[in-house]
Design an enzyme around this catalytic site. Structure first.
Site, PDB file in Angstrom:
ATOM      1  N   ASN A   1       0.808  -1.219   0.000  1.00 50.31           N
ATOM      2  CA  ASN A   1       0.000   0.000   0.000  1.00 50.31           C
ATOM      3  C   ASN A   1       0.848   1.280   0.000  1.00 50.31           C
ATOM      4  O   ASN A   1       0.340   2.357  -0.309  1.00 50.31           O
ATOM      5  CB  ASN A   1      -0.946   0.009   1.204  1.00 50.31           C
ATOM      6  CG  ASN A   1      -2.306  -0.620   0.857  1.00 50.31           C
ATOM      7  OD1 ASN A   1      -2.603  -0.832  -0.318  1.00 50.31           O
ATOM      8  ND2 ASN A   1      -3.100  -0.907   1.863  1.00 50.31           N
TER       9      ASN A   1
ATOM     10  N   LEU B   1      -2.898  -9.085   6.615  1.00 49.21           N
ATOM     11  CA  LEU B   1      -2.751  -8.670   5.214  1.00 49.21           C
ATOM     12  C   LEU B   1      -1.451  -7.922   4.927  1.00 49.21           C
ATOM     13  O   LEU B   1      -1.157  -7.586   3.777  1.00 49.21           O
ATOM     14  CB  LEU B   1      -3.956  -7.799   4.799  1.00 49.21           C
ATOM     15  CG  LEU B   1      -5.284  -8.550   4.686  1.00 49.21           C
ATOM     16  CD1 LEU B   1      -6.430  -7.581   4.377  1.00 49.21           C
ATOM     17  CD2 LEU B   1      -5.225  -9.632   3.609  1.00 49.21           C
ATOM     18  N   HIS B   2      -0.684  -7.585   5.962  1.00 47.79           N
ATOM     19  CA  HIS B   2       0.638  -6.996   5.763  1.00 47.79           C
ATOM     20  C   HIS B   2       0.608  -5.755   4.876  1.00 47.79           C
ATOM     21  O   HIS B   2       1.529  -5.519   4.088  1.00 47.79           O
ATOM     22  CB  HIS B   2       1.615  -8.033   5.194  1.00 47.79           C
ATOM     23  CG  HIS B   2       1.484  -9.378   5.839  1.00 47.79           C
ATOM     24  ND1 HIS B   2       0.822 -10.421   5.239  1.00 47.79           N
ATOM     25  CD2 HIS B   2       1.863  -9.833   7.047  1.00 47.79           C
ATOM     26  CE1 HIS B   2       0.824 -11.469   6.056  1.00 47.79           C
ATOM     27  NE2 HIS B   2       1.446 -11.135   7.155  1.00 47.79           N
ATOM     28  N   CYS B   3      -0.471  -4.961   4.989  1.00 45.09           N
ATOM     29  CA  CYS B   3      -0.600  -3.701   4.229  1.00 45.09           C
ATOM     30  C   CYS B   3      -0.527  -3.908   2.722  1.00 45.09           C
ATOM     31  O   CYS B   3      -0.129  -3.004   1.987  1.00 45.09           O
ATOM     32  CB  CYS B   3       0.456  -2.669   4.629  1.00 45.09           C
ATOM     33  SG  CYS B   3       0.441  -2.233   6.354  1.00 45.09           S
ATOM     34  N   ALA B   4      -0.854  -5.103   2.249  1.00 45.07           N
ATOM     35  CA  ALA B   4      -0.734  -5.360   0.812  1.00 45.07           C
ATOM     36  C   ALA B   4      -1.960  -6.138   0.313  1.00 45.07           C
ATOM     37  O   ALA B   4      -1.845  -7.301  -0.089  1.00 45.07           O
ATOM     38  CB  ALA B   4       0.557  -6.118   0.518  1.00 45.07           C
TER      39      ALA B   4
END
Lengths: 74, 405
Positions: free
Chosen positions: B104, B344-347
């Site tokens: 992101n 989601l690991h910002c992705a």
């Protein structure tokens, strides 16, 4: 000629450090000092050299393609 | 290394820990002995402080083979660097291509720019997280100006084809912006050989510096007049003027820099250079393959990504059938002292690509200080969870990996 100086004006500190590095590599004495007010109203640094080294310094900096704002006697 | 806490730290993809002792020493030296504002005064401590910032610039330029250290612009983190490159360079009517494994940190600024009239194409990556350069080539249009590429996925570690896309970008006279958050320091990067025009890096991951450091390296093909700063302000240079200076790096670096952080960054990068990236990479590859092979041998575990250490970084994502990632993470922490990241690991786009959206995955991010013993211990911990799970609920209603989109 002792204690007669010139200063190399530069755009910013990073450039002053680059000039210092180039000069130190070839053993030319120099010192980073605040820019004298009558040369510029800048609040940053410039590089002081022995006036006798001025032409040598010009050659070194030209060869190393280091941009400066000029060399002035103080 | 200071491992008194007796944990297995597998969250290096978020931030590396521990740091080399040289990093702490350099930061303590800066705070105790230097302290002054770099580039704002001419006294001895200001000069010393400026020298330390200069040394950090020099180290970063050497590591990434930047054409000139003046082209290393420091920022608070890779996100700020990406925002500078994207928001500073792109204009309404421009077309940008990126891939579907982005974080992101690039995707959100791109989506915001899209609202402002920049056109965006997202080239699809494979379910393993790979990008075929032909997909990028197919997306090129007459108004394409930039390709934005995550060097390696922060979710599954897969390496994206930077050099090939770099050549493609040159052929079409496009700029290539690379997000090196996951690779800088862990995988060789040569800005000039790989034809990278803009390289965004972070200091606190595989460069082993502190948080609050990172930056953008601006290549020689980038039009500096077009690239606008994110912020304007005091630079310690051209103080008589009320307009921002137009030279590097001051145009893009306003306000007092993170001197103590950059002291640590310089020490971290020097540590990486002293170890040698090839040696770090070889160590991490061995551990990664050990981890992937071990996880795949545990019943109920699904491993995502390439499954081949040579094609990815030391970041591995997996799920355990019947358990939510958050539960796996909590139990690994509580019961096994294995620290990892879940979700989601910002992705989100990367998880959509690999098929794990919106549940996410459990992510083990290995680093240079991890050992084969730790990988073995973590594998045994996951195996205990898996055995426990299969005994307690053989027909669990939770199926994280197959969650609906």
């Amino acid at each position: 000629m002792k204690d007669q100086y010139s200063v190399i004006l530069v755009y910013a500190t990073t450039y002053a450090l680059r000039v210092e590095k180039e000069l130190k590599e070839v053993g030319v004495a120099c010192k980073l000092i605040p820019v004298p007010r009558y040369l510029s109203s800048d609040c940053g640094m410039c590089v002081r050299i022995e006036r006798a080294d001025k032409e040598t310094v010009r050659r070194i900096l030209a060869a190393a393609q280091v941009e400066t704002d000029g060399i002035y006697d103080i | 290394m200071p491992q008194e806490q007796n944990v297995i730290y597998f969250d290096n993809a978020a931030t590396s820990w521990p740091k080399p002792p040289e990093v702490r020493e350099a930061m303590a030296h800066y705070l105790d002995e230097v302290g002054a504002n770099p580039g704002r005064s001419g006294h001895r401590l200001a000069v010393e402080s400026a020298r330390i910032v200069y040394a950090a610039r020099e180290a970063v330029a050497e590591l990434f083979n930047a054409p000139d250290l003046l082209r290393v612009v420091f920022a608070a983190n890779v996100t700020e660097a990406l925002n500078l490159a994207l928001r500073g360079y792109l204009r309404p009517g421009d077309h940008v291509i990126t891939g579907s494994m982005e974080h992101n940190s690039a995707m959100r600024p791109l989506r915001a720019l899209e609202q402002e009239g920049v056109e965006l194409a997202v080239a699809p990556c494979s379910p393993e997280g790979f990008l075929d350069p032909a997909r990028v080539a197919a997306a090129i249009r007459p108004n394409t100006t930039m390709i934005v590429l995550n060097h390696a996925s922060n979710v599954v570690g897969t390496l994206l084809p930077v050099a090939e896309v770099g050549r493609l970008a040159r052929r079409h006279n496009l700029l290539l912006l690379v997000d090196a958050a996951q690779t800088g320091g862990a995988y060789p990067i040569d800005l000039q050989a790989e034809k990278i025009d803009l390289l965004a890096f972070t200091g606190h991951k595989s460069l082993y510096g502190p948080m609050g450091t990172g930056g953008l390296i601006i290549g020689e093909r980038v039009d500096l007049e077009r690239l606008a700063p994110l912020m304007r302000g005091g630079t310690g240079s051209r103080s008589e003027r009320e307009e921002q200076p137009d030279f590097l790096p001051d145009k893009f670096e306003s306000g007092t820099p993170n001197g103590v952080g950059l002291a640590g960054l310089a020490a971290g990068v020097r540590w990486v250079l002293a170890q040698g990236i090839e040696a770090i990479r070889a160590h991490e590859m061995r551990l990664t393959q050990q981890l992937v092979n071990g996880l795949r041998a545990i019943p109920g575990v699904t491993v995502y990504g390439s499954l081949e250490a040579s094609r990815q970084t030391a970041t591995v994502s997996f799920n355990l059938a019947g358990l939510e990632p958050s539960e796996v993470g909590l139990r690994l922490d509580d019961e096994e002292a294995v620290l990892c990241r879940v979700g989601l690991h910002c992705a989100p786009v990367a998880h959509k690509t690999i098929g794990t959206f919106p549940t996410g995955t459990v992510r083990f991010g290995l680093g240079a200080f991890n050992t084969a013993q730790e990988v073995q211990a973590a594998l045994e911990a996951v195996r205990r969870l898996a055995v426990d799970q299969s005994r307690s609920s053989p027909s669990s209603k939770h199926q994280p990996a197959e969650a609906v989109q």
